[in-house]
Write a protein that holds these residues in place. Sequence first.
Motif, PDB file in Angstrom:
ATOM      1  N   GLU A   1      50.637  37.305  32.903  1.00 15.02           N
ATOM      2  CA  GLU A   1      49.318  37.242  32.270  1.00 15.02           C
ATOM      3  C   GLU A   1      48.367  36.279  32.972  1.00 15.02           C
ATOM      4  OE1 GLU A   1      49.326  36.951  28.002  1.00 15.02           O
ATOM      5  OE2 GLU A   1      51.277  37.930  27.903  1.00 15.02           O
ATOM      6  N   LEU A   2      48.898  35.322  33.707  1.00 12.57           N
ATOM      7  CA  LEU A   2      48.039  34.315  34.324  1.00 12.57           C
ATOM      8  C   LEU A   2      47.079  34.918  35.343  1.00 12.57           C
ATOM      9  CD1 LEU A   2      47.480  31.233  34.293  1.00 12.57           C
ATOM     10  CD2 LEU A   2      48.808  31.147  36.386  1.00 12.57           C
ATOM     11  N   LYS A   3      47.465  35.990  35.991  1.00 13.87           N
ATOM     12  CA  LYS A   3      46.579  36.565  37.018  1.00 13.87           C
ATOM     13  C   LYS A   3      45.252  37.044  36.434  1.00 13.87           C
ATOM     14  CE  LYS A   3      49.228  40.804  36.884  1.00 13.87           C
ATOM     15  NZ  LYS A   3      50.252  41.541  37.567  1.00 13.87           N
ATOM     16  N   ASP A   4      45.201  37.296  35.125  1.00 11.35           N
ATOM     17  CA  ASP A   4      43.963  37.725  34.469  1.00 11.35           C
ATOM     18  C   ASP A   4      43.216  36.568  33.817  1.00 11.35           C
ATOM     19  OD1 ASP A   4      44.463  40.407  35.123  1.00 11.35           O
ATOM     20  OD2 ASP A   4      45.694  40.679  33.338  1.00 11.35           O
ATOM     21  N   ALA A   5      43.754  35.359  33.917  1.00  7.62           N
ATOM     22  CA  ALA A   5      43.148  34.194  33.266  1.00  7.62           C
ATOM     23  C   ALA A   5      42.011  33.626  34.120  1.00  7.62           C
ATOM     24  CB  ALA A   5      44.207  33.114  33.032  1.00  7.62           C
ATOM     25  N   PRO A   6      41.077  32.934  33.487  1.00 12.24           N
ATOM     26  CA  PRO A   6      39.968  32.342  34.238  1.00 12.24           C
ATOM     27  C   PRO A   6      40.337  31.021  34.923  1.00 12.24           C
ATOM     28  CG  PRO A   6      39.682  31.909  31.909  1.00 12.24           C
ATOM     29  CD  PRO A   6      40.899  32.807  32.041  1.00 12.24           C
ATOM     30  N   HIS A   7      41.603  30.627  34.853  1.00  2.57           N
ATOM     31  CA  HIS A   7      42.061  29.398  35.489  1.00  2.57           C
ATOM     32  C   HIS A   7      43.296  29.701  36.323  1.00  2.57           C
ATOM     33  CE1 HIS A   7      45.102  29.503  32.369  1.00  2.57           C
ATOM     34  NE2 HIS A   7      44.147  29.492  31.445  1.00  2.57           N
ATOM     35  N   ASN A   8      43.753  28.723  37.101  1.00  3.97           N
ATOM     36  CA  ASN A   8      44.935  28.952  37.934  1.00  3.97           C
ATOM     37  C   ASN A   8      46.156  28.244  37.350  1.00  3.97           C
ATOM     38  OD1 ASN A   8      44.759  26.228  38.725  1.00  3.97           O
ATOM     39  ND2 ASN A   8      43.509  26.738  40.517  1.00  3.97           N
ATOM     40  N   ALA A   9      47.245  28.280  38.070  1.00  2.00           N
ATOM     41  CA  ALA A   9      48.520  27.728  37.595  1.00  2.00           C
ATOM     42  C   ALA A   9      48.482  26.219  37.398  1.00  2.00           C
ATOM     43  CB  ALA A   9      49.637  28.098  38.565  1.00  2.00           C
ATOM     44  N   ASN A  10      47.510  25.538  37.983  1.00  2.00           N
ATOM     45  CA  ASN A  10      47.417  24.085  37.817  1.00  2.00           C
ATOM     46  C   ASN A  10      47.209  23.678  36.370  1.00  2.00           C
ATOM     47  OD1 ASN A  10      47.760  23.790  40.547  1.00  2.00           O
ATOM     48  ND2 ASN A  10      45.580  23.545  40.974  1.00  2.00           N
ATOM     49  N   VAL A  11      46.798  24.591  35.529  1.00  2.00           N
ATOM     50  CA  VAL A  11      46.593  24.279  34.111  1.00  2.00           C
ATOM     51  C   VAL A  11      47.896  23.798  33.471  1.00  2.00           C
ATOM     52  CG1 VAL A  11      47.030  26.595  33.181  1.00  2.00           C
ATOM     53  CG2 VAL A  11      45.417  25.083  32.038  1.00  2.00           C
ATOM     54  N   PHE A  12      49.039  24.220  33.993  1.00  2.00           N
ATOM     55  CA  PHE A  12      50.332  23.815  33.445  1.00  2.00           C
ATOM     56  C   PHE A  12      50.738  22.404  33.859  1.00  2.00           C
ATOM     57  CE2 PHE A  12      50.618  28.450  33.118  1.00  2.00           C
ATOM     58  CZ  PHE A  12      51.000  28.560  31.796  1.00  2.00           C
ATOM     59  N   ASP A  13      50.064  21.834  34.846  1.00  2.00           N
ATOM     60  CA  ASP A  13      50.417  20.492  35.330  1.00  2.00           C
ATOM     61  C   ASP A  13      50.312  19.419  34.253  1.00  2.00           C
ATOM     62  OD1 ASP A  13      50.855  21.615  37.803  1.00  2.00           O
ATOM     63  OD2 ASP A  13      48.977  20.879  38.677  1.00  2.00           O
ATOM     64  N   LYS A  14      49.451  19.619  33.269  1.00  2.00           N
ATOM     65  CA  LYS A  14      49.254  18.596  32.238  1.00  2.00           C
ATOM     66  C   LYS A  14      50.248  18.701  31.080  1.00  2.00           C
ATOM     67  CE  LYS A  14      45.425  21.292  30.452  1.00  2.00           C
ATOM     68  NZ  LYS A  14      43.985  21.318  30.298  1.00  2.00           N
ATOM     69  N   PHE A  15      51.132  19.684  31.135  1.00  2.00           N
ATOM     70  CA  PHE A  15      52.105  19.880  30.057  1.00  2.00           C
ATOM     71  C   PHE A  15      53.515  19.512  30.508  1.00  2.00           C
ATOM     72  CE2 PHE A  15      48.766  23.105  29.186  1.00  2.00           C
ATOM     73  CZ  PHE A  15      48.267  22.528  28.037  1.00  2.00           C
ATOM     74  N   GLU A  16      54.305  19.048  29.558  1.00  2.00           N
ATOM     75  CA  GLU A  16      55.683  18.652  29.828  1.00  2.00           C
ATOM     76  C   GLU A  16      56.581  19.875  29.971  1.00  2.00           C
ATOM     77  OE1 GLU A  16      59.307  16.280  27.576  1.00  2.00           O
ATOM     78  OE2 GLU A  16      57.397  16.537  26.569  1.00  2.00           O
ATOM     79  N   VAL A  17      57.425  19.862  30.997  1.00  2.00           N
ATOM     80  CA  VAL A  17      58.452  20.890  31.138  1.00  2.00           C
ATOM     81  C   VAL A  17      59.611  20.506  30.242  1.00  2.00           C
ATOM     82  CG1 VAL A  17      60.066  22.025  32.723  1.00  2.00           C
ATOM     83  CG2 VAL A  17      57.778  21.399  33.505  1.00  2.00           C
ATOM     84  N   VAL A  18      59.992  21.414  29.329  1.00  2.00           N
ATOM     85  CA  VAL A  18      61.056  21.113  28.364  1.00  2.00           C
ATOM     86  C   VAL A  18      62.334  21.906  28.656  1.00  2.00           C
ATOM     87  CG1 VAL A  18      59.511  20.377  26.519  1.00  2.00           C
ATOM     88  CG2 VAL A  18      60.120  22.798  26.723  1.00  2.00           C
ATOM     89  N   GLY A  19      62.281  22.811  29.611  1.00  2.00           N
ATOM     90  CA  GLY A  19      63.469  23.592  29.941  1.00  2.00           C
ATOM     91  C   GLY A  19      63.158  24.689  30.919  1.00  2.00           C
ATOM     92  N   TYR A  20      64.153  25.536  31.121  1.00  2.00           N
ATOM     93  CA  TYR A  20      64.027  26.667  32.048  1.00  2.00           C
ATOM     94  C   TYR A  20      64.330  27.961  31.301  1.00  2.00           C
ATOM     95  CZ  TYR A  20      63.907  23.108  35.604  1.00  2.00           C
ATOM     96  OH  TYR A  20      63.553  22.018  36.350  1.00  2.00           O
ATOM     97  N   LEU A  21      63.646  29.022  31.700  1.00  2.00           N
ATOM     98  CA  LEU A  21      63.845  30.322  31.078  1.00  2.00           C
ATOM     99  C   LEU A  21      64.977  31.053  31.781  1.00  2.00           C
ATOM    100  CD1 LEU A  21      62.755  32.275  28.931  1.00  2.00           C
ATOM    101  CD2 LEU A  21      61.195  33.169  30.677  1.00  2.00           C
ATOM    102  N   GLU A  22      65.955  31.487  31.027  1.00  2.00           N
ATOM    103  CA  GLU A  22      67.090  32.235  31.593  1.00  2.00           C
ATOM    104  C   GLU A  22      66.660  33.632  31.984  1.00  2.00           C
ATOM    105  OE1 GLU A  22      70.364  32.295  28.878  1.00  2.00           O
ATOM    106  OE2 GLU A  22      70.571  30.127  28.884  1.00  2.00           O
ATOM    107  N   GLY A  23      67.268  34.109  33.076  1.00  2.00           N
ATOM    108  CA  GLY A  23      67.127  35.483  33.513  1.00  2.00           C
ATOM    109  C   GLY A  23      65.766  35.935  33.729  1.00  2.00           C
TER     110      GLY A  23
END
Length: 76
Positions: free
Chosen positions: A54-76
């Motif tokens: 969905e991010l490819k259609d967003a008005p911002h880029n992936a850097n928006v996630f830099d301000k959020f804490e990573v709490v885990g990894y998605l399996e598979g």
Amino acid sequence: MKSYTKQQLALRNGNDREEIWCAFQGKIYDVSRSKLWRNGKHYEHWAGQDLTEELKDAPHNANVFDKFEVVGYLEG
């Protein structure tokens, strides 16, 4: 860091539990503190999902996630 299934991520949607999480490129981010994700919704996007495609259609880029804490990894 812990891994979560898509089903476990789906429960962190701001409705079923207090956590508001989203996945992007295999990482799970806690967006609970963002006013833009209040009630688990951000415009036409819902928390508890993998937003990688969905991010490819967003008005911002992936850097928006830099301000959020990573709490885990998605399996598979």
